[in-house]
Design a protein around this motif. Structure first.
Motif, PDB file in Angstrom:
ATOM      1  N   SER A  22       0.814  -1.220   0.000  1.00 50.71           N
ATOM      2  CA  SER A  22       0.000   0.000   0.000  1.00 50.71           C
ATOM      3  C   SER A  22       0.842   1.262   0.000  1.00 50.71           C
ATOM      4  N   TYR A  23       2.055   1.180   0.540  1.00 50.33           N
ATOM      5  CA  TYR A  23       2.941   2.351   0.565  1.00 50.33           C
ATOM      6  C   TYR A  23       3.364   2.783  -0.846  1.00 50.33           C
ATOM      7  N   MET A  24       3.151   1.920  -1.842  1.00 51.33           N
ATOM      8  CA  MET A  24       3.502   2.237  -3.230  1.00 51.33           C
ATOM      9  C   MET A  24       2.357   2.918  -3.979  1.00 51.33           C
ATOM     10  N   ASN A  62      -8.605   9.551  -2.945  1.00 53.25           N
ATOM     11  CA  ASN A  62      -9.740   9.784  -2.042  1.00 53.25           C
ATOM     12  C   ASN A  62     -10.797   8.695  -2.129  1.00 53.25           C
ATOM     13  N   ASN A  63     -10.986   8.096  -3.303  1.00 51.15           N
ATOM     14  CA  ASN A  63     -11.928   6.989  -3.419  1.00 51.15           C
ATOM     15  C   ASN A  63     -11.509   5.825  -2.532  1.00 51.15           C
ATOM     16  N   ILE A  64     -10.211   5.590  -2.425  1.00 51.40           N
ATOM     17  CA  ILE A  64      -9.688   4.532  -1.564  1.00 51.40           C
ATOM     18  C   ILE A  64      -9.808   4.950  -0.101  1.00 51.40           C
ATOM     19  N   THR A  65      -9.408   6.190   0.192  1.00 51.94           N
ATOM     20  CA  THR A  65      -9.433   6.703   1.565  1.00 51.94           C
ATOM     21  C   THR A  65     -10.856   6.740   2.133  1.00 51.94           C
ATOM     22  N   ASP A  66     -11.817   7.098   1.284  1.00 46.75           N
ATOM     23  CA  ASP A  66     -13.213   7.179   1.718  1.00 46.75           C
ATOM     24  C   ASP A  66     -13.897   5.813   1.763  1.00 46.75           C
ATOM     25  N   SER A  67     -13.144   4.747   1.485  1.00 46.98           N
ATOM     26  CA  SER A  67     -13.653   3.363   1.515  1.00 46.98           C
ATOM     27  C   SER A  67     -14.849   3.169   0.590  1.00 46.98           C
TER      28      SER A  67
END
Length: 199
Positions: A73-75, A125-130
């Motif tokens: 995920s860090y990539m 943001n799509n990933i961060t907002d789940s």
């Protein structure tokens, strides 16, 4: 029905309330640089919307099935930028071959979509907002349409400004930034409207 309502809220919020250009101030470079003519604004807005949708179609599965699965995920930022750069390159080739007039009008700003923080921002943001895959697609569509709306509105305002007599101290960049701030303030007035409609 609740799932559909949720998608409508995400779409309208992305277009109006959380407009990436006017409330999050992402994607300012093309907003200020390619909004002098309406055809350039529409072309850039449409191109960015297409890249946002394609980027989401590619980045969401890669994040969930590759990066998360293998502890990479860090990539995320590097991988997403590479995907977006590839998509922009394909779009540039397509426009150069099939719509050369738009390719010429967009000029240097077309490759700059690669570094447009709004495109990268919506993917992250799509990933961060789940968001689910479908919610991510709707969110990206809304952000793209919001970008297009902001571009067209600002283009119309700039063409109107060009026709009027602007005081000497406000000419050039000053009036452009002032006009952008007025549009931004107008969109900030829409805060809460989506929640009230669906309350």
């Amino acid at each position: 029905m609740d799932a559909f309502k949720n998608l409508v809220v995400i779409l309208l919020s992305s277009v109006l309330v959380n407009n990436y250009v006017l409330s999050r101030f992402l994607g300012i470079c093309p907003f200020l640089g390619v909004s002098k003519k309406i055809n350039q604004a529409v072309g850039m807005g449409t191109s960015v919307t297409i890249v946002m949708l394609l980027a989401t179609l590619a980045t969401w599965p890669i994040q969930h099935f590759v990066l998360d699965s293998f502890g990479l995920s860090y990539m995320q930022t590097i991988v997403f930028i590479l995907i977006i750069a590839s998509l922009v390159q394909m779009l540039e080739i397509f426009l150069k071959k099939f719509v050369p007039s738009l390719h010429k009008d967009l000029g240097v700003y077309l490759p700059l979509i690669t570094t447009n923080c709004a495109v990268l921002g919506v993917s992250i943001n799509n990933i961060t907002d789940s968001y689910t895959f479908v919610e991510s697609i709707v969110s990206s569509l809304g952000v793209g349409l919001g970008f297009l709306l902001a571009m067209v509105l600002f283009s119309g305002l700039r063409s109107r400004i060009d026709e009027d007599e602007v005081p000497k101290g406000f000419r050039g960049v000053a009036i452009t930034l002032l006009a952008a701030s007025f549009i931004s303030l107008a969109f900030m007035g829409l805060t809460g409207i989506v929640d009230n409609i669906f309350a």
